[in-house]
Design a protein around this motif. Structure first.
Motif, PDB file in Angstrom:
ATOM      1  N   THR A  88     -19.419 -19.817  75.350  1.00 55.23           N
ATOM      2  CA  THR A  88     -19.859 -20.413  76.618  1.00 55.23           C
ATOM      3  C   THR A  88     -21.271 -20.995  76.493  1.00 55.23           C
ATOM      4  OG1 THR A  88     -20.538 -18.194  77.268  1.00 55.23           O
ATOM      5  CG2 THR A  88     -18.448 -18.997  78.156  1.00 55.23           C
ATOM      6  N   THR A  89     -22.112 -20.333  75.703  1.00 56.74           N
ATOM      7  CA  THR A  89     -23.462 -20.869  75.494  1.00 56.74           C
ATOM      8  C   THR A  89     -23.381 -22.223  74.790  1.00 56.74           C
ATOM      9  OG1 THR A  89     -24.294 -18.601  75.264  1.00 56.74           O
ATOM     10  CG2 THR A  89     -25.713 -20.371  74.480  1.00 56.74           C
ATOM     11  N   HIS A 141     -22.125 -24.753  77.229  1.00 57.27           N
ATOM     12  CA  HIS A 141     -23.161 -25.142  78.180  1.00 57.27           C
ATOM     13  C   HIS A 141     -24.200 -26.062  77.542  1.00 57.27           C
ATOM     14  CE1 HIS A 141     -21.946 -21.622  80.791  1.00 57.27           C
ATOM     15  NE2 HIS A 141     -22.038 -22.634  81.637  1.00 57.27           N
ATOM     16  N   LEU A 194     -27.571 -23.266  86.042  1.00 53.16           N
ATOM     17  CA  LEU A 194     -27.099 -22.313  85.034  1.00 53.16           C
ATOM     18  C   LEU A 194     -27.205 -20.874  85.533  1.00 53.16           C
ATOM     19  CD1 LEU A 194     -28.588 -23.946  81.800  1.00 53.16           C
ATOM     20  CD2 LEU A 194     -26.203 -23.888  82.503  1.00 53.16           C
ATOM     21  N   ARG A 195     -28.247 -20.616  86.303  1.00 49.95           N
ATOM     22  CA  ARG A 195     -28.429 -19.240  86.783  1.00 49.95           C
ATOM     23  C   ARG A 195     -27.505 -18.903  87.952  1.00 49.95           C
ATOM     24  NH1 ARG A 195     -27.738 -15.016  86.970  1.00 49.95           N
ATOM     25  NH2 ARG A 195     -28.881 -13.382  88.068  1.00 49.95           N
ATOM     26  N   ASP A 220     -23.548 -20.979  87.530  1.00 45.02           N
ATOM     27  CA  ASP A 220     -22.721 -20.507  86.424  1.00 45.02           C
ATOM     28  C   ASP A 220     -23.018 -19.069  86.052  1.00 45.02           C
ATOM     29  OD1 ASP A 220     -20.592 -21.612  85.005  1.00 45.02           O
ATOM     30  OD2 ASP A 220     -21.789 -21.508  83.175  1.00 45.02           O
ATOM     31  N   LEU A 225     -25.393 -17.427  84.502  1.00 40.27           N
ATOM     32  CA  LEU A 225     -25.874 -17.019  83.182  1.00 40.27           C
ATOM     33  C   LEU A 225     -27.148 -16.198  83.357  1.00 40.27           C
ATOM     34  CD1 LEU A 225     -25.541 -20.218  80.932  1.00 40.27           C
ATOM     35  CD2 LEU A 225     -23.836 -18.482  81.465  1.00 40.27           C
ATOM     36  N   GLN A 269     -29.239 -16.061  78.103  1.00 40.69           N
ATOM     37  CA  GLN A 269     -28.230 -17.103  77.849  1.00 40.69           C
ATOM     38  C   GLN A 269     -28.781 -18.496  78.197  1.00 40.69           C
ATOM     39  OE1 GLN A 269     -25.296 -15.235  80.390  1.00 40.69           O
ATOM     40  NE2 GLN A 269     -23.950 -14.799  78.638  1.00 40.69           N
TER      41      GLN A 269
END
Lengths: 345, 202
Positions: B80-81, B84, B161-162, B165, B167, B171
């Motif tokens: 996933t990283t 992304h 992202l935080r 999603d 993360l 991440q």
């Protein structure tokens, strides 16, 4: 001990649970006694909840199918277009480039040493100046030319290569060679439009001769260039024309002169020039028509060309002002390039 | 000896297992990876770009890149990283492409999008959020979305992202290839900027 400003810097990480235990304990201790920071924490929490609540969208249908299609397209070798077919393989590209170079060089060389072009311009009916004395009717023209015409097919390629004129003994056609009809009288005359590249064209440019005026090229197979020149001068003088002789070596197998004259006299001029020197030659002032080596008994000229006599009709190697585009033209004139080919001795 | 997998085993296969099968030439494993992560990739792209068509293109191109370089992936980070990272980079490229053309990206979630099937309404995923989250999805969410669009790209990236999603900081740091400290301060500043922006309007 951290102040409010330090604590507020950690509130975000505190909400995200990204602080170490000591940091977390410190923030919680401060929040217990600070209402401003509590309010700030609440606001950030609301904000985060709102961002989390942003609607999640469904990917479009056939997402995977489209990914698969893109992968297939990326894997497929690029579709070749015609340029790729022509230019991509080196084994084809290099010979093609060499061939193109050869063709270009050939065209350039041909432009400098052209073959006579086969196209024949039909002699046109000349109109009489003032309309009073029509010089030649179409019928007369046909008759006159028919008398003189002994249709000969000259192998121009061979003639060009050997330097022999079409008036030479051997005029047999050669298979596959370009052919040019020649009107043969006392001398031989062929007319071509000026579209064919000619070495003289470059000379014309150097002499600032307007290319636009050049209507056609006449190849004249004569025995004596001076004779042809004199007759051209006499004829030109009678129709307000002028003659410009291109200076060339006398030993050259081909000499060139230009004749500028009104368009309406062109056909008659060519016809007269194709005839043997007769009475019209005798009109030459101080000319050397008598020195002409021609012995052919062509149809004598009957003085069909009338008009003003130019006083400076002979200018060797110098272009008269009237031949230039910027000179005022009283009447539309055209320029003939006459190439006189004399038989090699 | 033929290897027989229980149907559930395939569904529960980790990303790493699927990647291994992909490398071994199992095309269906790649399809599983796409199906598993397509919504994530698409939503991150959409939140960054706010354009349905561009987000679709970016998300699909991300999977195409993964397919083509799957042999080079050594597993230093989570799948996933990696996904992304590619999505964020492609979105940045698209963003630069917009900037060069002076285009502003913003579409309403209530609007329609042009697809190969014609104009269709934007599909919002079934929401299984908690009731309190449902409650704030009102005007405030729309206001938030609008103000997020105004944030600088770096701030928008960390917030998406935080919070979109989910993360964690580590991440995010991997995805953005920066330090955790940078992520921490950038998230704090992004939220502060968003809060200030909304406060100014209210």
């Amino acid at each position: 001990m951290k102040n409010c400003r330090d604590i507020r810097g950690d509130l975000s990480a505190y909400i995200d649970d990204e602080l170490t235990s000591p940091q977390r304990a410190e923030v919680e201790a401060h929040l217990a006694s600070c209402s401003d920071c509590q309010r700030e924490l609440l606001e950030i929490k609301t904000l985060v909840t709102g961002v989390v609540a942003l609607p999640k969208l469904q990917p479009p249908p056939r997402f995977l199918t489209e990914v698969r299609r893109k992968i297939a397209c990326a894997d497929k070798p690029e579709a070749l277009n015609w340029q790729d077919h022509v230019f991509r393989p080196l084994w084809l590209k290099v010979p093609l480039e060499v061939a193109a170079l050869v063709v270009i060089i050939g065209l350039v060389m041909r432009g400098e040493h052209p073959l006579p072009t086969p196209k024949v311009t039909p002699l046109k009916l000349a109109k009489a100046e003032g309309g009073e004395s029509a010089v030649l009717s179409e019928t007369e023209l046909k008759t006159a030319t028919a008398d003189n015409r002994k249709a000969t097919i000259a192998d121009q390629t061979a003639a060009g290569a050997s330097g022999m004129g079409a008036g030479g003994a051997d005029n047999r056609p050669t298979a596959g060679a370009r052919r040019i009809p020649v009107v043969r009288g006392s001398d031989e005359l062929a007319t071509t439009p000026p579209s064919a590249p000619s070495p003289v064209v470059g000379l014309i440019r150097n002499m600032e001769f307007p290319r636009s005026k050049l209507s056609e090229t006449v190849t004249f197979h004569g025995r004596d260039f001076d004779d042809v020149r004199n007759r051209a001068q006499q004829l030109a003088a009678r129709c307000s024309g002028r003659v410009v002789v291109v200076p060339q070596s006398k030993d050259a197998p081909e000499q060139t002169l230009f004749v500028e004259l009104p368009q309406e006299y062109v056909a008659a001029f060519k016809l007269e020039l194709s005839k043997a020197p007769g009475p019209s030659a005798a009109l030459a002032k101080g000319g050397n028509a008598g020195q002409s080596g021609s012995t052919n008994a062509g149809t004598p000229s009957v003085g069909v060309l009338t008009g003003k006599v130019a006083t400076n009709s002979i200018v060797d190697g110098v272009v008269p002002p009237s031949l230039r585009d910027d000179a005022p033209a009283a009447e539309p004139k055209t320029v003939l390039e006459i190439r006189v080919v004399t038989p090699a001795n | 000896m033929e290897r027989v997998l229980h149907p559930d085993a395939k569904a529960e296969a980790s990303d790493r297992e699927l990647l291994e099968r992909c490398r071994a030439g199992d095309e269906t494993a790649f399809d599983d990876l796409v199906l598993r992560h397509q919504q994530r990739a698409f939503n991150v792209a959409f939140q960054l770009l706010r354009d349905h068509e561009d987000a679709t293109e970016v998300a699909q191109d991300a999977f195409v890149r993964i397919y083509r370089s799957i042999g080079d992936f050594r597993g230093e980070c989570e799948f996933t990283t990696w996904l992304h990272q590619i999505v964020v980079n492609l979105a940045r490229n698209k963003h630069r492409w917009w900037k060069r053309r002076g285009r502003q990206a913003s579409v309403s979630l209530d609007g329609t999008v042009e697809t190969a099937d014609g104009e269709v309404p934007v599909q919002i995923a079934d929401n299984t959020d908690a009731p309190d989250v449902q409650a704030v999805r009102t005007e405030f969410v729309e206001l938030l979305r609008r103000h997020m669009n105004e944030l600088p790209r770096k701030f928008r990236e960390v917030l998406v992202l935080r919070n979109v999603d989910n993360l964690n900081y580590e991440q995010i740091a991997e995805v953005l290839e920066c330090s955790v400290g940078t992520v921490k301060s950038r998230i704090a500043r992004a939220r502060e900027a968003l809060r200030k922006s909304i406060k100014d309007e209210m």
